[in-house]
Design a protein around this motif. Sequence first.
Motif, PDB file in Angstrom:
ATOM      1  N   LEU A  24       0.809  -1.218   0.000  1.00 18.63           N
ATOM      2  CA  LEU A  24       0.000   0.000   0.000  1.00 18.63           C
ATOM      3  C   LEU A  24       0.844   1.270   0.000  1.00 18.63           C
ATOM      4  CD1 LEU A  24      -2.756  -1.108   2.550  1.00 18.63           C
ATOM      5  CD2 LEU A  24      -2.903  -1.069   0.054  1.00 18.63           C
ATOM      6  N   ALA A  25       1.927   1.292   0.779  1.00 18.93           N
ATOM      7  CA  ALA A  25       2.751   2.505   0.872  1.00 18.93           C
ATOM      8  C   ALA A  25       3.583   2.729  -0.382  1.00 18.93           C
ATOM      9  CB  ALA A  25       3.659   2.441   2.099  1.00 18.93           C
ATOM     10  N   SER A  26       4.091   1.637  -0.975  1.00 17.06           N
ATOM     11  CA  SER A  26       4.923   1.770  -2.177  1.00 17.06           C
ATOM     12  C   SER A  26       4.086   1.743  -3.448  1.00 17.06           C
ATOM     13  CB  SER A  26       5.952   0.639  -2.231  1.00 17.06           C
ATOM     14  OG  SER A  26       5.327  -0.604  -2.501  1.00 17.06           O
ATOM     15  N   GLU A  27       2.812   1.279  -3.306  1.00 17.18           N
ATOM     16  CA  GLU A  27       1.913   1.094  -4.456  1.00 17.18           C
ATOM     17  C   GLU A  27       2.547   0.187  -5.506  1.00 17.18           C
ATOM     18  OE1 GLU A  27      -0.021   4.641  -5.896  1.00 17.18           O
ATOM     19  OE2 GLU A  27       0.003   5.571  -3.911  1.00 17.18           O
ATOM     20  N   SER A  28       3.263  -0.821  -5.010  1.00 19.54           N
ATOM     21  CA  SER A  28       3.853  -1.844  -5.874  1.00 19.54           C
ATOM     22  C   SER A  28       3.798  -3.171  -5.121  1.00 19.54           C
ATOM     23  CB  SER A  28       5.302  -1.487  -6.237  1.00 19.54           C
ATOM     24  OG  SER A  28       6.112  -1.442  -5.074  1.00 19.54           O
ATOM     25  N   THR A  29       4.177  -4.239  -5.772  1.00 20.78           N
ATOM     26  CA  THR A  29       4.071  -5.561  -5.153  1.00 20.78           C
ATOM     27  C   THR A  29       5.363  -5.925  -4.427  1.00 20.78           C
ATOM     28  OG1 THR A  29       4.938  -6.728  -7.087  1.00 20.78           O
ATOM     29  CG2 THR A  29       2.563  -6.284  -7.037  1.00 20.78           C
ATOM     30  N   ILE A  30       5.269  -6.974  -3.610  1.00 19.78           N
ATOM     31  CA  ILE A  30       6.449  -7.432  -2.877  1.00 19.78           C
ATOM     32  C   ILE A  30       7.520  -7.920  -3.843  1.00 19.78           C
ATOM     33  CG2 ILE A  30       5.536  -9.773  -2.533  1.00 19.78           C
ATOM     34  CD1 ILE A  30       7.776  -7.816  -0.077  1.00 19.78           C
ATOM     35  N   PHE A  31       7.106  -8.524  -4.948  1.00 20.91           N
ATOM     36  CA  PHE A  31       8.133  -8.986  -5.883  1.00 20.91           C
ATOM     37  C   PHE A  31       8.836  -7.806  -6.552  1.00 20.91           C
ATOM     38  CE2 PHE A  31      10.258 -10.839  -9.443  1.00 20.91           C
ATOM     39  CZ  PHE A  31      10.775 -11.992  -8.885  1.00 20.91           C
ATOM     40  N   HIS A  32       8.120  -6.730  -6.787  1.00 21.71           N
ATOM     41  CA  HIS A  32       8.766  -5.531  -7.311  1.00 21.71           C
ATOM     42  C   HIS A  32       9.807  -5.031  -6.307  1.00 21.71           C
ATOM     43  CE1 HIS A  32       9.313  -1.818  -9.553  1.00 21.71           C
ATOM     44  NE2 HIS A  32       9.160  -1.152  -8.414  1.00 21.71           N
ATOM     45  N   GLY A  33       9.442  -5.076  -5.019  1.00 17.41           N
ATOM     46  CA  GLY A  33      10.401  -4.681  -3.988  1.00 17.41           C
ATOM     47  C   GLY A  33      11.626  -5.569  -3.991  1.00 17.41           C
ATOM     48  N   TRP A  34      11.405  -6.874  -4.074  1.00 14.80           N
ATOM     49  CA  TRP A  34      12.558  -7.790  -4.133  1.00 14.80           C
ATOM     50  C   TRP A  34      13.427  -7.499  -5.349  1.00 14.80           C
ATOM     51  CZ3 TRP A  34       8.991 -12.572  -3.132  1.00 14.80           C
ATOM     52  CH2 TRP A  34       8.735 -12.681  -1.760  1.00 14.80           C
ATOM     53  N   SER A  35      12.806  -7.183  -6.467  1.00 12.17           N
ATOM     54  CA  SER A  35      13.572  -6.905  -7.688  1.00 12.17           C
ATOM     55  C   SER A  35      14.500  -5.709  -7.508  1.00 12.17           C
ATOM     56  CB  SER A  35      12.623  -6.646  -8.870  1.00 12.17           C
ATOM     57  OG  SER A  35      11.853  -7.796  -9.159  1.00 12.17           O
ATOM     58  N   THR A  36      14.064  -4.721  -6.706  1.00 14.06           N
ATOM     59  CA  THR A  36      14.915  -3.546  -6.489  1.00 14.06           C
ATOM     60  C   THR A  36      16.137  -3.876  -5.629  1.00 14.06           C
ATOM     61  OG1 THR A  36      13.771  -2.785  -4.468  1.00 14.06           O
ATOM     62  CG2 THR A  36      12.888  -2.039  -6.607  1.00 14.06           C
ATOM     63  N   LEU A  37      16.109  -5.024  -4.955  1.00 11.24           N
ATOM     64  CA  LEU A  37      17.247  -5.418  -4.119  1.00 11.24           C
ATOM     65  C   LEU A  37      18.331  -6.119  -4.928  1.00 11.24           C
ATOM     66  CD1 LEU A  37      15.361  -6.802  -0.969  1.00 11.24           C
ATOM     67  CD2 LEU A  37      16.270  -4.499  -1.357  1.00 11.24           C
ATOM     68  N   GLY A  38      18.011  -6.510  -6.160  1.00 11.49           N
ATOM     69  CA  GLY A  38      19.008  -7.153  -7.007  1.00 11.49           C
ATOM     70  C   GLY A  38      18.496  -8.429  -7.653  1.00 11.49           C
ATOM     71  N   ARG A  39      19.177  -8.867  -8.681  1.00 10.45           N
ATOM     72  CA  ARG A  39      18.762 -10.058  -9.429  1.00 10.45           C
ATOM     73  C   ARG A  39      18.875 -11.337  -8.607  1.00 10.45           C
ATOM     74  NH1 ARG A  39      16.094  -9.525 -14.175  1.00 10.45           N
ATOM     75  NH2 ARG A  39      17.070 -11.424 -14.951  1.00 10.45           N
ATOM     76  N   TRP A  40      19.653 -11.276  -7.498  1.00 18.19           N
ATOM     77  CA  TRP A  40      19.805 -12.479  -6.675  1.00 18.19           C
ATOM     78  C   TRP A  40      18.455 -12.968  -6.137  1.00 18.19           C
ATOM     79  CZ3 TRP A  40      18.297 -12.429  -1.551  1.00 18.19           C
ATOM     80  CH2 TRP A  40      18.092 -11.173  -0.964  1.00 18.19           C
ATOM     81  N   THR A  41      17.499 -12.045  -5.965  1.00 21.68           N
ATOM     82  CA  THR A  41      16.182 -12.465  -5.493  1.00 21.68           C
ATOM     83  C   THR A  41      15.481 -13.344  -6.527  1.00 21.68           C
ATOM     84  OG1 THR A  41      15.196 -10.407  -6.322  1.00 21.68           O
ATOM     85  CG2 THR A  41      15.902 -10.428  -4.024  1.00 21.68           C
ATOM     86  N   HIS A  42      15.684 -13.058  -7.813  1.00 20.76           N
ATOM     87  CA  HIS A  42      15.115 -13.894  -8.875  1.00 20.76           C
ATOM     88  C   HIS A  42      15.760 -15.277  -8.857  1.00 20.76           C
ATOM     89  CE1 HIS A  42      13.505 -10.411 -11.562  1.00 20.76           C
ATOM     90  NE2 HIS A  42      13.620 -10.014 -10.315  1.00 20.76           N
ATOM     91  N   VAL A  43      17.068 -15.298  -8.627  1.00 18.16           N
ATOM     92  CA  VAL A  43      17.815 -16.568  -8.635  1.00 18.16           C
ATOM     93  C   VAL A  43      17.304 -17.489  -7.534  1.00 18.16           C
ATOM     94  CG1 VAL A  43      20.088 -17.601  -8.282  1.00 18.16           C
ATOM     95  CG2 VAL A  43      19.861 -15.526  -9.668  1.00 18.16           C
ATOM     96  N   TYR A  44      16.921 -16.900  -6.392  1.00 17.57           N
ATOM     97  CA  TYR A  44      16.362 -17.718  -5.308  1.00 17.57           C
ATOM     98  C   TYR A  44      14.906 -18.075  -5.584  1.00 17.57           C
ATOM     99  CZ  TYR A  44      14.075 -18.965  -0.987  1.00 17.57           C
ATOM    100  OH  TYR A  44      13.302 -19.613  -0.058  1.00 17.57           O
ATOM    101  N   PHE A  45      14.114 -17.082  -5.989  1.00 15.00           N
ATOM    102  CA  PHE A  45      12.674 -17.262  -6.053  1.00 15.00           C
ATOM    103  C   PHE A  45      12.252 -18.233  -7.151  1.00 15.00           C
ATOM    104  CE2 PHE A  45       8.260 -15.942  -6.969  1.00 15.00           C
ATOM    105  CZ  PHE A  45       7.732 -16.015  -5.681  1.00 15.00           C
TER     106      PHE A  45
END
Length: 415
Positions: free
Chosen positions: A67-88
Amino acid sequence: MDLTEQHTARWKLLGPGIVAAATGVGTGDLVATLVAGNQFGYTLMWAVVVGAMVKIALAEAAGRWHLASESTIFHGWSTLGRWTHVYFAPYIIIWGFVYGATAMSASALPLATLFPVLPLEGWAVICSLTGLVFVWLNRYAVFEKVITALVGLMFVTIVGLALYIGPDVVQTVKGLRPLLPRDSAMYTMGLVGGVGGTITMAAYGYWVNAKGWRDATWIRMMRLDNSVAYITTGIFVLATLVVGAELLHASGIVLTEDDKGLVDLAAILEQRFGPVISTVFLVGFFAAAFSSLLGVWHGVSLMFADFMGHIRGKVNRPVAERERSWEFRAYVLWLSIPPMVLLQFERPFALAVIYGVVGAFFMPFLALTLLWLLNSSRVPRQWRNGWLSNTALGVAGTLFLALCLHELWNQLTSV
């Protein structure tokens, strides 16, 4: 609109939290709680209360991010780096394959007991395909109503059973003191961290958006929704612990530590109280199992659709669009059909090890990444974490990391 009407209107808006809590509390959680009551009586009652508080903090953080970012949790993870995709990516594929078989089997157990006209595998296939057709054809509004009805059914049956058996009020109060009996450490961490704590904690934000809550003006409503849901879940789990303490611990009966333990409990209930009480319990058992199946079929499919959308450059699509997307339907099919092959076999050992390893990381991954995201400039300052949220997420992350390391140790020592 007067104050009473405003309060009534707010209560009518509740829903996503109930969906998330119901989905997170599966038959494995019921068995774990019953076994804890079986072995330690009322002593670990306090751990259930702490667990409900941890889940409130974690789900609130997931919902506040959406609600505060008006984006999804996966969008948030994506901003932390591609390593989140490699895990998810491997996580959601492996987890879905194994969980699909687990969920359909758990839903089938009470049906096979109540209606032995089909074998367990037959009922499992029916449950899986029913979930597939329901999620495929319906949208969030209908889905929420059905889950809420199942929650009401499981709450009334299990809490009613606990009241019928009769809790020991003195021991219940004593159980709220934080004590650790000998050999209870892992049971305690499991009660705090396990009940209602799965990937559906992350799916909560997607259901919040599906409800129509899309910006920070809904945060107060989301917090009420989330708190009511997990307090209700806490009462449900406390009732399950009472059943284990009163019916099993006092009698010295040892319950099987898997889903079949719930069928064993139904047999014990029939011996003690007759077939009506046993049947009522099995109906509650089915409601708990099938609500988890439907919740995962819908919520985790939304997460997968969001994940694939990010890979394809389609970020922050409306939930209604995701529900109609090929990615959503592909993952519902992945949950529903391929896992049927596991119904005929024990889980392949290598797959069990990989599932245990990747799954153990998810809850600390969720808690610690939310801690990171909600203390950053990715959200407006007024909605960033305060000391209470940071403490709660820090405790949750530490707890889940300890459970993760324990699970990894179990997997390594079983090789």
